[in-house]
Design a protein around this motif. Structure first.
Motif, PDB file in Angstrom:
ATOM      1  N   GLY A 250      -2.024   9.820   1.805  1.00 49.53           N
ATOM      2  CA  GLY A 250      -1.300   8.551   1.942  1.00 49.53           C
ATOM      3  C   GLY A 250      -0.168   8.618   2.952  1.00 49.53           C
ATOM      4  O   GLY A 250       0.350   7.583   3.376  1.00 49.53           O
ATOM      5  N   ARG A 251       0.229   9.836   3.319  1.00 52.04           N
ATOM      6  CA  ARG A 251       1.296   9.992   4.320  1.00 52.04           C
ATOM      7  C   ARG A 251       0.725  10.259   5.707  1.00 52.04           C
ATOM      8  O   ARG A 251       1.451  10.187   6.701  1.00 52.04           O
ATOM      9  CB  ARG A 251       2.228  11.129   3.910  1.00 52.04           C
ATOM     10  CG  ARG A 251       2.928  10.836   2.594  1.00 52.04           C
ATOM     11  CD  ARG A 251       3.722  12.013   2.098  1.00 52.04           C
ATOM     12  NE  ARG A 251       4.316  11.714   0.798  1.00 52.04           N
ATOM     13  CZ  ARG A 251       4.869  12.613   0.000  1.00 52.04           C
ATOM     14  NH1 ARG A 251       4.917  13.890   0.365  1.00 52.04           N
ATOM     15  NH2 ARG A 251       5.378  12.267  -1.150  1.00 52.04           N
TER      16      ARG A 251
ATOM     17  N   VAL B 170       3.151   3.795  12.443  1.00 48.44           N
ATOM     18  CA  VAL B 170       4.137   2.719  12.495  1.00 48.44           C
ATOM     19  C   VAL B 170       3.868   1.910  13.754  1.00 48.44           C
ATOM     20  O   VAL B 170       3.743   2.476  14.838  1.00 48.44           O
ATOM     21  CB  VAL B 170       5.570   3.294  12.519  1.00 48.44           C
ATOM     22  CG1 VAL B 170       6.597   2.169  12.659  1.00 48.44           C
ATOM     23  CG2 VAL B 170       5.830   4.093  11.239  1.00 48.44           C
ATOM     24  N   ARG B 171       3.711   0.597  13.586  1.00 42.88           N
ATOM     25  CA  ARG B 171       3.461  -0.272  14.748  1.00 42.88           C
ATOM     26  C   ARG B 171       4.731  -1.072  15.024  1.00 42.88           C
ATOM     27  O   ARG B 171       5.011  -2.034  14.307  1.00 42.88           O
ATOM     28  CB  ARG B 171       2.296  -1.221  14.448  1.00 42.88           C
ATOM     29  CG  ARG B 171       0.997  -0.500  14.140  1.00 42.88           C
ATOM     30  CD  ARG B 171       0.258  -0.145  15.408  1.00 42.88           C
ATOM     31  NE  ARG B 171      -0.965   0.568  15.085  1.00 42.88           N
ATOM     32  CZ  ARG B 171      -1.272   1.784  15.550  1.00 42.88           C
ATOM     33  NH1 ARG B 171      -0.457   2.422  16.350  1.00 42.88           N
ATOM     34  NH2 ARG B 171      -2.420   2.355  15.238  1.00 42.88           N
ATOM     35  N   GLU B 172       5.472  -0.642  16.024  1.00 41.96           N
ATOM     36  CA  GLU B 172       6.738  -1.325  16.296  1.00 41.96           C
ATOM     37  C   GLU B 172       6.575  -2.497  17.261  1.00 41.96           C
ATOM     38  O   GLU B 172       7.244  -3.510  17.133  1.00 41.96           O
ATOM     39  CB  GLU B 172       7.764  -0.329  16.839  1.00 41.96           C
ATOM     40  CG  GLU B 172       8.474   0.362  15.691  1.00 41.96           C
ATOM     41  CD  GLU B 172       9.197   1.617  16.079  1.00 41.96           C
ATOM     42  OE1 GLU B 172       9.120   2.008  17.269  1.00 41.96           O
ATOM     43  OE2 GLU B 172       9.815   2.214  15.187  1.00 41.96           O
ATOM     44  N   ARG B 173       5.676  -2.338  18.235  1.00 40.19           N
ATOM     45  CA  ARG B 173       5.486  -3.423  19.215  1.00 40.19           C
ATOM     46  C   ARG B 173       4.497  -4.434  18.650  1.00 40.19           C
ATOM     47  O   ARG B 173       3.427  -4.056  18.170  1.00 40.19           O
ATOM     48  CB  ARG B 173       4.978  -2.851  20.535  1.00 40.19           C
ATOM     49  CG  ARG B 173       6.022  -1.977  21.247  1.00 40.19           C
ATOM     50  CD  ARG B 173       5.383  -1.214  22.394  1.00 40.19           C
ATOM     51  NE  ARG B 173       4.874  -2.097  23.430  1.00 40.19           N
ATOM     52  CZ  ARG B 173       3.846  -1.799  24.217  1.00 40.19           C
ATOM     53  NH1 ARG B 173       3.212  -0.658  24.095  1.00 40.19           N
ATOM     54  NH2 ARG B 173       3.450  -2.645  25.148  1.00 40.19           N
TER      55      ARG B 173
ATOM     56  N   ILE C 128       0.842  -1.212   0.000  1.00 39.10           N
ATOM     57  CA  ILE C 128       0.000   0.000   0.000  1.00 39.10           C
ATOM     58  C   ILE C 128       0.872   1.255   0.000  1.00 39.10           C
ATOM     59  O   ILE C 128       0.588   2.231  -0.711  1.00 39.10           O
ATOM     60  CB  ILE C 128      -0.972  -0.012   1.203  1.00 39.10           C
ATOM     61  CG1 ILE C 128      -1.964  -1.167   1.065  1.00 39.10           C
ATOM     62  CG2 ILE C 128      -1.719   1.317   1.304  1.00 39.10           C
ATOM     63  CD1 ILE C 128      -2.884  -1.354   2.267  1.00 39.10           C
ATOM     64  N   ALA C 129       1.966   1.238   0.777  1.00 41.78           N
ATOM     65  CA  ALA C 129       2.834   2.426   0.855  1.00 41.78           C
ATOM     66  C   ALA C 129       3.387   2.782  -0.526  1.00 41.78           C
ATOM     67  O   ALA C 129       3.429   3.954  -0.911  1.00 41.78           O
ATOM     68  CB  ALA C 129       3.982   2.169   1.827  1.00 41.78           C
TER      69      ALA C 129
ATOM     70  N   VAL D 145      -2.051   1.029   9.039  1.00 44.37           N
ATOM     71  CA  VAL D 145      -0.678   0.847   8.551  1.00 44.37           C
ATOM     72  C   VAL D 145      -0.739   0.682   7.034  1.00 44.37           C
ATOM     73  O   VAL D 145      -1.809   0.405   6.483  1.00 44.37           O
ATOM     74  CB  VAL D 145       0.019  -0.378   9.198  1.00 44.37           C
ATOM     75  CG1 VAL D 145       0.164  -0.221  10.695  1.00 44.37           C
ATOM     76  CG2 VAL D 145      -0.702  -1.678   8.863  1.00 44.37           C
ATOM     77  N   ASP D 146       0.409   0.851   6.374  1.00 40.36           N
ATOM     78  CA  ASP D 146       0.379   0.762   4.905  1.00 40.36           C
ATOM     79  C   ASP D 146       1.422  -0.218   4.371  1.00 40.36           C
ATOM     80  O   ASP D 146       1.894  -0.085   3.251  1.00 40.36           O
ATOM     81  CB  ASP D 146       0.541   2.137   4.261  1.00 40.36           C
ATOM     82  CG  ASP D 146       1.878   2.797   4.600  1.00 40.36           C
ATOM     83  OD1 ASP D 146       2.688   2.174   5.323  1.00 40.36           O
ATOM     84  OD2 ASP D 146       2.115   3.918   4.123  1.00 40.36           O
TER      85      ASP D 146
END
Ligand SMILES: Cc1cc2nc3c(=O)[nH]c(=O)nc-3n(C[C@H](O)[C@H](O)[C@H](O)COP(=O)(O)OP(=O)(O)OC[C@H]3O[C@@H](n4cnc5c(N)ncnc54)[C@H](O)[C@@H]3O)c2cc1C
Length: 393
Positions: A249-250, A255-258, A88-89, A108-109
């Motif tokens: 889109g931005r 951001v999913r880090e955990r 997607i990004a 998220v993308d």
């Protein structure tokens, strides 16, 4: 045997006999043909961000990571066709470079377009549907070695079934999406006590193109997010806390880090607040050790046969817990609440429903299953989890 495959959260681990990365439609068809000739089953994965064992297999697993990019834009029809493996990004940046944006996106993308479409991945907005509703046409490589183009005008029943179909009809090779001229969004993030958020919830939802909140059980605060189209430049909000402006889109993705596991159900919109209150009470009374937030979003009704928002204005409630904690008992208690409100599970998130239970929830279930039997009579694209889901265990 190849290397083992695992999904993002680690809840699904498998060891496919073959992990293939076809870089063309011809290569996809060749792999399907070889699997059929050897009586192997085939699963296809995007980014592995589903929590359920949709992609699990010890047979053939395809990744479309080498089938990415923009194929064409039709500015008259406002559609863009991309290879199905495109993340997607990447899709949003390719579209932006050509002056276009997606109508709505999720949290998220990193997912592939085909993976996100196939599970009804969605963002929030009471007048906006999931990514699947933005699909204008799909090209699917099927078990009999054909490339099937479907849309509302061409094999409409296959199209309505395929828009959310978690890989049970074949391998989607190309996705045509309805797109909008590129637009900017203004983001506002702020926190209030959860009871204040709930008291004003209908107003918040009606006031914004996109509104959602995360309730944090440990602080009892609602972390609220509102997104609205704007003509402002990013610099206009520089220095203002909790605000951002950029191309859509931005702004949509975080951001999913955990790592975590998740259960999410789609509920009739009117039941959302009461259902959320039940989940909150459950967590306070029985699962006070869970510190992860609960997310509350909205979705417009749609007409996609296996879409959790089929035929009804929808609220989605998502419940999370850390990836290294056992989730079965907690999620079972949450799922029992969701089911009391006629909830329908997100296809990519943890649920325990069987075909008989799902059939009760989806008015067009039998039609979708008839399309599956027509297009893949031998069940070439099923795995153990999916045989239970479609009732062919
Ligand atoms: C951190 C995180 C954030 C998330 N945020 C959201 C969110 O905001 N909203 C939401 O609704 N969901 C969300 N999800 C769930 C996620 O969007 C879905 O599970 C989605 O399906 C994942 O896409 P993927 O590319 O990883 O697909 P996978 O998980 O790899 O596959 C999903 C399904 O698509 C099928 N598939 C993949 N490619 C093809 C193809 N080419 N042809 C046919 N079938 C195919 C697979 O077989 C499988 O059935 C999130 C998940 C995570 C881990």
């Amino acid at each position: 045997m190849t290397a083992r495959w695992t999904n993002w959260s680690g809840s699904v681990v498998c060891q496919p006999r073959e992990l293939a990365r076809p870089a063309s439609e011809a290569a996809v068809l060749e792999l399907i043909g070889a699997a059929s000739a050897n009586d192997r089953t085939v699963r296809v994965t995007g980014t592995g961000h589903s929590f359920t064992p949709l992609c699990a297999t010890d047979d053939v697993l395809l990744s479309l990571d080498d089938l990415q990019g923009l194929i064409a834009i039709d500015p008259v029809a406002s559609t863009a066709t991309l290879w199905a493996g495109t993340k997607i990004a990447r899709a949003t940046e390719l579209l932006l470079a050509a002056g276009w944006s997606l109508e709505n996106q999720g949290d998220v993308d990193v997912q592939s377009l085909a993976g996100a479409v196939s599970t009804g991945t969605h963002g929030t907005g009471p007048r906006l549907g999931s990514l699947s509703t933005q699909v204008a046409a799909l090209r699917i490589a099927t078990a009999d070695g054909r490339l099937v183009d479907c849309s509302p005008a061409a094999d409409a029943s296959a199209f309505r079934a395929a828009q959310v179909s978690f890989g049970i009809l074949g391998v989607i090779t190309a996705v045509t999406l309805r797109v909008l001229p590129a637009y900017r969004l203004h983001e506002r993030l702020w926190q209030v006590p959860i009871d204040d958020c709930l008291a004003e919830l209908p107003t918040h939802i009606a006031a914004h193109r996109h509104f959602e909140f995360f309730w944090y059980p440990t602080t009892d605060l609602a972390h609220m997010k509102a997104l609205d189209p704007t003509d402002e430049e990013p610099a206009a909000v520089a220095g203002r806390e909790g605000e951002r402006v950029d191309y859509s889109g931005r702004i949509f993705p975080t951001v999913r880090e955990r790592r975590f596991n998740e259960i999410e159900y789609a509920l009739p919109a009117a039941a959302g607040p009461e259902c959320f209150a039940d989940v909150r009470r459950l967590m306070r009374d029985r699962f006070a050790d869970v510190t992860w937030p609960v997310e509350y979003r909205t979705l417009a009704a749609d007409d996609i046969w296996l879409s959790p928002a089929y035929g009804r204005e929808t609220v989605t409630i998502s419940v999370h817990d850390a990836a290294d904690r056992p989730f079965a008992k907690f999620f079972a208690a949450v799922e029992a609440i969701f089911r009391r409100y006629d909830g329908r599970p997100h296809w990519g998130k943890i649920h325990t429903l069987s075909a008989a239970e799902l059939g009760e929830l989806y008015p067009r279930w039998d039609d979708a299953m008839a399309v599956r039997r027509r297009i893949d009579p031998a069940g070439r694209f099923l795995n153990e989890h999916l045989r239970r889901v479609v009732g062919e265990a």
